[in-house]
Design an enzyme around this catalytic site. Structure first.
Site, short mmCIF file in Angstrom:
data_model
loop_
_atom_site.label_atom_id
_atom_site.label_comp_id
_atom_site.label_asym_id
_atom_site.label_seq_id
_atom_site.Cartn_x
_atom_site.Cartn_y
_atom_site.Cartn_z
N ASN A 21 34.31 39.17 40.56
CA ASN A 21 33.85 40.42 41.18
C ASN A 21 34.38 41.67 40.47
OD1 ASN A 21 36.47 39.98 41.95
ND2 ASN A 21 36.17 40.51 44.09
N CYS A 22 35.08 41.52 39.33
CA CYS A 22 35.58 42.66 38.57
C CYS A 22 34.58 43.04 37.49
CB CYS A 22 36.92 42.34 37.92
SG CYS A 22 38.28 42.29 39.07
N LEU A 23 34.39 44.34 37.32
CA LEU A 23 33.49 44.83 36.27
C LEU A 23 34.18 44.82 34.94
CD1 LEU A 23 31.97 47.79 38.26
CD2 LEU A 23 31.01 45.52 37.94
N PRO A 25 38.55 37.81 37.40
CA PRO A 25 37.85 37.62 38.67
C PRO A 25 36.37 37.94 38.52
CG PRO A 25 39.89 38.79 39.02
CD PRO A 25 39.66 38.72 37.54
#
Length: 110
Positions: free
Chosen positions: A108-110, A106
């Site tokens: 928006n995942c770090l 994803p």
């Protein structure tokens, strides 16, 4: 990176996401989860199928809040809530769930 499974090399990125989403199947998901010490339950499958369906429709992983809201409406708050989802996917519901579901990391995942 990669790992061997059923006499084939499964190519992944450095975080374990499949290089090709077309390699994914449920048996491979079971193996990926097993490698991380997780035995997939019917709840895992429900969430992973939701992730796959959402990704297929929107070409992005669902935000956690939307996932909890939609799934709790469909299955009930006792089945789906933020705490339960984090227990199922301790590596992060969006990140680990997407990885087991054969989806890209994803954005928006770090």
């Amino acid at each position: 990176m990669s790992f061997e499974w059923q006499n084939q090399i499964i190519a992944t990125d450095k975080e374990g996401f499949l290089q090709s989403k077309y390699l994914w199947n449920e048996d491979l998901a079971v193996e990926m989860a097993r490698l991380e010490g997780i035995e997939l339950t019917p709840q895992h499958w429900t969430l992973m199928h939701y992730l796959r369906e959402y990704y297929e429709n929107y070409d992005i992983a669902p935000p956690m809040r939307i996932m909890v809201k939609i799934m709790s409406q469909e299955y009930g708050k006792e089945f789906v809530n933020s705490r339960m989802i984090h227990q199922l996917f301790p590596g992060g519901p969006a990140k680990q769930g997407s990885r087991f579901a054969g989806l890209p990391k994803p954005k928006n995942c770090l």
